[in-house]
Design an enzyme around this catalytic site. Sequence first.
Site, PDB file in Angstrom:
ATOM      1  CE  LYS B  78      -3.986   1.859   2.592  1.00  0.00           C
ATOM      2  NZ  LYS B  78      -4.867   1.619   3.760  1.00  0.00           N
ATOM      3  CB  SER B 153      -8.197   3.593   2.900  1.00  0.00           C
ATOM      4  OG  SER B 153      -7.375   2.958   3.849  1.00  0.00           O
ATOM      5  CB  SER B 177      -8.479   0.627   5.671  1.00  0.00           C
ATOM      6  OG  SER B 177      -9.236   1.796   5.889  1.00  0.00           O
TER       7      SER B 177
END
Lengths: 484, 474, 100
Positions: B78, B153, B177
């Site tokens: 990420k 997210s 997330s």
Amino acid sequence: MSAGEKLDNGLPDGWELVVGLEVHVELATTTKLFSASPNRFGDEPNTNIDPVTLGLPGALPVLNEQAVELAMRIGLALNCRVQPCTFHRKNYFYPDLPKAYQISQYDQPLNVDGHLMLPGNVRIDVERAHLEEDTGKSTHFGGASGRIHGSEYSLIDFNRAGVPLVEIVSRPDIRTPDQARQYVNELRAILVAIGASDAKMEEGSMRCDANVSVRRYGDPLGTRCEIKNVNSVRSLGRAIEYEARRQVDILETGGAIRQETRHWDDADGRTHTLRTKEDADDYRYFLEPDLVPLAPDAAWVERVRAALPVLPADRRAALAALTGADVEGEAVSVVVERGQENYVRAVVDAGGEAARALVWVQQSFADEGDSPRLPAGDLAALTVMEREGKLTATQAKTVLGDMLARGGGDPRTIAASRGFEALDTSAIAQFVEDAIAAQPDAWAKYCAGEEKAAGAIVGSIMKASKGKADGKVVTILLQKRRGS
Amino acid sequence: MAEFPTVSSIAADVAAGRTTARDVLDAHLARIDAREGEVHAFNLVMRERAMAVATEVDARVRRGENPGRLAGVPIALKDNMCTRGVETTCSSRILEGWKPPYDATTVQKLAAEGAVFVGKTNLDEFAMGSSTENSAFGPTRNPLDTSRVPGGSSGGSAAAVAAGFAAGSLGSDTGGSIRQPAALCGLVGVKPTYGLVSRYGLVAFASSLDQIGPFTHTVEDAAILTEVIAGHDPLDSTSIPQPAPDLVGALGAGVKGLRIGRVADLPEGADPDVLARLDAALEALARAGATIIDVTLPSLSFALTAYYLIAPAEASSNLARYDGVRYGRRVAAGDINTMYADTREAGFGDEVKRRIMLGTYALSAGYYDAYYGKALKVRRLIADDFARAYAKADVILTPTSPSVAFRFGSKTDDPLAMYLCDIFTIPTNLAGHPAMSVPFGIGQDNMPVGVQVLAPTLGEATMFRVAAELERAV
Amino acid sequence: MSQRLTAADVAKVARLARLNVSPEEVERYTRQLDGMLDHFADIDNLDLARIEPMTQPYPLVNVLRADVERPCLDRDEVLAAAPAAEDGRFRVPPSGGSGG
């Protein structure tokens, strides 16, 4: 501090000065408070930085054990209570603050409720002494005098960012500018003695802000102003004096004090508005989630307490007791500050005269450091000769000079080689009679009360005796002869 | 989903010489080339670096050296995890082009085991969001249905694994997330116990809630990746002083005798298809020998409020460092305060600004007690509820997401509607407990549904045990 | 609908957070944040008087580090990433006074 005690505070009659001091001290650790980059003064800009110092995304703080140790030393040396504590974030924007928050301590600081004693048995309470991190350093360019107002740009060096600080906050117990100076001096002596900091105001490793207010005796506390940018002990006194008078002038003419932070300008000797309370940021303190609570256990606190050296106040008391000198006098203060009191004790242990030893060390050992080279026994012998009247003070000073130059020596041998010998009192008395006979006019004037007239008589006695007459003895004999 | 090779099979094959890391990487890059244009999982594909690392892994294998537990495994990261010398943007304009001078601890741990990083994945800006629609660089699309969101997210990390671009990926989970995108993309997603995995190098959103965790196709893969990244880190003061737990070994234990908590007072909002899958999961575990126990978590209905006061408050402070002074974007100005405001206006998107303002307000003088202070107490209530529940149950099962993956734009008008995506995931972040989402069948519109397994602090072994059983039963 | 948050509050908060907000944004954020705070009012009536705030998910205490140096960042690498640098330092426009 009792209300109504009228001290010399430099203010008009009826006005009381109330001062609290906030002193920030840089700790003498190897690394910073929350980062393992070096805590060093004077290196090339931005060479002592790591992700934590710079506040890079993803960086996290980890508490330096030695900083805690030194902070506890400070607390204990100031008679504080060490307690479990937490860290908070103080949020505000400024370019020398890398994370846009400072990690500090808020409602649960490490050290609380201490005190410091000033000469005259004056006690100044210390509210707290807590840990926090320092900011980077900004230098302003392009303006008129390097001052921040009107500058065109600033350059930031983050070497200092994250250096461990202890903020020591006194209660508003200080009542005169002199007390403020004494407080800072004593605090400095303690910090140096315990090895927590080198506490140099000129280098910024000790910084002092003063909270100053005034009131008529018996009234409640007045509105205070915070004074910043005080860079020496002398400036501290001057700044407090100026600010107190400024406030009294306003109040006496019916005005009100605006609570604000003011900047001391040493060059023009005045304080100026820096920012008012309305401008002040809301710091939005909240518990630092990247750290965990700090609760030094009783064993650690005891280890720190047991390892504390004898503090300056106790050292002064001991030296005063040993020598009979005034504990608040300059000789004791100077000799302790230089760390030479153990040497004086060594001289006494070698049979020397304590009071004389103290005087000689104060006067002649300024450059000798805390381990003077001169063997204690040699100085002891010198003071014994003085006590036995075998050397005048002046002669002794010369002999000591020789001993220091050679790094030692037997004072009897040196005195003899210089042809020194003090005359005994009956020999001196003869010189006195001869001088009086030779200068009847001067003698008459002296007998009539003109002290200065003795000068000529004493001078001729010293000349005739080739300096071997002890000046003090001469003076005493003249006075006795005069009958006064 | 089962058509893609797993982390464990790739590592075994590469270490044994049955395939090369380069071949594995090439296959993944081919899939990236084929579909990345459509999916947009990545902010950056690390093609050259990946090839260099894969080559080095192969060299180690040839030399007979230990190539690591993740030898040659393509992993996506990420884009809020610091990778030295490689752009780390948090999908924000304010960090566009920024290259960290250091690696996050979890990145180092994966690299040390021979992982091959294929790229930095897209996310909601600064991890704030539940759909990846808040990215400054465009959304990521759900590879299973590109008209739908992958969740957020960590939408990019989920999509990368779902599309076969990487065998596993790391995301971060502050309010769900990792777990929610895992559920929406049919993957396994794990949020470990707070403090089990180091946060050093994870760009902070909410410091007391953030944790890093893996996305994988299988429970075993998730156990492997969690073991590799877990363990004490002296660079993170909140890191639990314990080594990584043994999770792979716990997988085959079955669920006989375990007590599975069913939340009798589950907050409303889950769609019927989601609830149906949850019931099916509970039945499957009962059939496998577990006991289903009713538990109640009465404070759960306040979890959203507590979270949306605590997280933005911490975020408002964590994001204050983006001021244009030392790194990242700067909008030049004649004085510092204008520079700050112009820089942050240009650099931050709408959702980020909104949360910073909400958080600043919740901390501000006069409001702290009413908002942030109160939220911390509600947090305690929730943790206490869980403690009582875990006295009766070993794990708890809930839905992960209230619905299957939703269509783009369907929740962007009202921020509150988007926040409701996290009602089932937020409580575990507040309590600091571990939780993971396991795919358990299909729901509406043929989209996958995830079931969430919750465990008490450091209860990962039991959690994985139950997850493995669900995987077998689906 | 009660007004928990006014436009003036939003403007003040934006200034504290150093965020530019246009009048349109002030209006929009006021509406959205007020709506959120309305929703969050569900905790107002909880009896929290005897509840301790929970500040740490995992109870750790006394996490300390030895006072030993670790390698620093390379200054050139750091300054290369800086928006403006001069003379080994970070350059910024002037501020209006000292910080906190």
